[in-house]
Write a protein that holds these residues in place. Structure first.
Motif, short mmCIF file in Angstrom:
data_model
loop_
_atom_site.label_atom_id
_atom_site.label_comp_id
_atom_site.label_asym_id
_atom_site.label_seq_id
_atom_site.Cartn_x
_atom_site.Cartn_y
_atom_site.Cartn_z
N GLU A 20 -0.79 -8.07 1.55
CA GLU A 20 -0.89 -6.49 1.81
C GLU A 20 -1.47 -6.64 3.38
OE1 GLU A 20 -0.51 -3.64 -0.54
OE2 GLU A 20 0.97 -5.34 -0.70
N SER A 21 -2.55 -7.36 3.53
CA SER A 21 -2.88 -7.43 4.96
C SER A 21 -1.87 -7.60 6.11
CB SER A 21 -4.04 -8.45 5.19
OG SER A 21 -4.46 -8.51 6.56
N THR A 22 -0.85 -8.51 5.90
CA THR A 22 0.34 -8.69 6.96
C THR A 22 1.39 -7.95 6.71
OG1 THR A 22 1.13 -10.57 5.32
CG2 THR A 22 -0.42 -11.02 6.95
#
Length: 368
Positions: free
Chosen positions: A86-88
Motif C-alpha cells: 500500500e505504501s508503494t
C-alpha cells in the motif's frame, strides 16, 4: 588398573562430549527453533527498516518475508507485507529497464495470488508493456539489458511469476532472451560461476581486470548467491514442459556442485569465493542465498540428498551462528559491487535478513 580406569573415563568423556555436540547441533533443525529464529530475525528487521521500499534491497528482503509468511502462517506478517504494498502503491521502482527496480514485484505477485486484488500487479503489467516496446540504451560496460549477475535474482523471477500468473508466455520468452544474454556474457564455464559484470572478466578485450591476492579471478559470493537464488525462484515457477527449463536446471546443478566445493569448514562462504584466506569471516548474505538454493535443490530431488544434505546442514548451523542476541542477522557485507568491503557481527542489511528467511523456509522442510 588405574591406567585402565583412566582410559575408560577418557572414552566416556569423549562419548559424552560428542553426544552433547550432536544434541547442540540438532537444536538448529528443530521446527520450533527454526520458526522462532525466523520470527526474531523478521521482527528485528521490520523494526529497523532501511532504503526505499521498492528498492532492490527490499525486493530481496520481502521475498524472504513472504517465505516467512508461508512458513509461520502469521496474519501479522501478511499485514506487514500488505502495508508495504500500500505504501508503494504496488509499483516497481522508477527505472524502466533496470532489473533492480523489478525485484519487489515478486512479492506483489505472491500477494496477488493470495488476495486476488488486481491493483497488486497492474502497475507491473503496465511497466512491462512499456519495457517491451522501449529500446534499451547500451554502453561500453552495459552492453545488454541485464549486464550484472545480481540482476538474475531481481527480474527473472518477477517476469516468470507474472507470465505464469497471467498464463501469458510472452513474459517467459522475454526472460529467456535476457537471461541467456547475461549467461553468455558473464558465466565462466571453467569455474561454473558468474562474474559480477564485464569488468571482472579476464578475457574481455580492452577491459582491465583485477585479481585476488592469490592470483585467482574475483567471483563474488553474494553475486553468485543472487544468481542461485534467482534460479531457484525461476525453476519453482517454470512449467515442467517449458522448452528452456533444462537450461536453467543445468546451470543450477553446475553452480551447486561448484559452490559446495567452496564451502568452508564453518559451513559458510567467504565474500570472495576463490580467495577465502583473504576474507576470513563467513559472510551472511551470500551464505544465506547458497543455503536457500542448496536446501531447495535437496528438497525437490534436484540435488542428490546423500551428496548435498551434509553441506546444507553444515551451512544452516553456520548461518545460525550469525544471528545476534537481539535477532539481527549479522556479518552481512555492505552494499557494493565486489567482495572488498569490511563487515563484522554488527554489519546488517535487509537483504541479509531476506536471505536468512528464505533459507529457513527451506531448511524446515528437510527430511533428514
Amino acid at each position: 588398573m588405574k591406567r585402565l580406569i583412566a582410559v575408560i573415563l577418557s572414552v566416556w568423556v569423549l562419548i559424552g562430549t560428542t553426544a552433547a555436540q550432536q544434541t547442540e547441533t540438532e537444536k538448529y533443525f528443530d521446527g520450533c527453533y527454526i520458526k522462532k529464529t525466523m520470527q526474531n530475525a523478521l521482527d528485528w528487521q521490520l523494526h529497523h527498516p532501511s532504503h526505499k521500499l521498492w528498492d532492490w534491497t527490499n525486493g530481496a528482503f520481502y521475498a524472504g518475508v513472504f517465505a516467512a509468511y508461508e512458513t509461520l502462517e502469521s496474519e501479522n506478517i501478511y499485514k506487514a507485507i500488505y502495508a508495504m504494498g500500500e505504501s508503494t502503491k504496488w509499483k516497481p521502482g522508477p527505472r524502466l529497464h533496470h532489473a533492480d527496480d523489478h525485484a519487489i514485484c515478486q512479492t506483489y505477485i505472491d500477494m496477488y495470488r493470495v488476495a486476488g486484488e488486481k491493483k497488486m500487479i497492474q502497475p507491473f503489467i503496465e511497466t512491462m508493456d512499456e519495457f517491451m516496446v522501449t529500446p534499451y540504451q547500451t554502453a561500453e560496460i552495459r552492453k545488454i539489458t541485464w549486464w550484472w549477475c545480481d540482476a538474475l535474482f531481481m527480474a527473472p523471477p518477477a517476469l516468470v511469476k507474472l507470465g505464469v500468473t497471467l498464463d501469458d508466455n510472452k513474459y517467459l520468452e522475454l526472460n529467456d532472451k535476457l537471461f541467456k544474454e547475461c549467461y553468455d556474457l558473464l558465466y565462466d564455464k571453467e569455474e561454473d560461476l558468474y562474474a559480477r559484470d564485464i569488468r571482472y572478466k579476464w578475457d574481455e578485450p580492452g577491459i582491465e581486470t583485477t585479481k585476488e591476492a592469490n592470483g585467482k579471478k574475483i567471483f563474488w559470493s553474494r553475486g553468485n548467491g543472487w544468481v542461485m537464488g534467482g534460479l531457484v525462484r525461476v525453476l519453482k515457477e517454470l512449467p515442467e514442459n517449458w522448452p528452456t527449463r533444462d537450461f536453467y536446471l543445468q546451470n543450477f546443478k553446475e553452480m551447486a556442485a561448484k559452490v559446495v566445493e567452496l564451502q568452508q569448514a564453518d559451513g559458510l562462504w567467504r565474500a570472495s569465493l576463490l580467495d577465502p584466506d583473504s576474507y576470513p569471516g563467513g559472510e551472511g548474505s551470500g551464505s544465506g542465498f547458497f543455503t536457500y538454493a542448496l536446501a531447495w535443490g535437496v528438497n525437490n530431488g534436484i540435488l542428490d540428498k546423500d551428496e548435498y544434505l551434509p553441506a546444507v546442514e553444515k551451512a544452516w548451523v553456520g548461518l545460525s551462528s550469525l544471528i545476534q542476541p537481539d535477532g539481527r542477522v549479522g556479518w552481512v557485507q555492505p552494499i557494493g559491487a565486489d567482495p572488498r568491503k569490511n563487515f563484522s557481527a554488527e554489519s546488517w542489511e535487509v537483504y541479509g535478513t531476506g536471505a536468512f528467511l528464505l533459507a529457513g523456509s527451506e531448511i524446515i522442510k528437510l527430511e533428514r
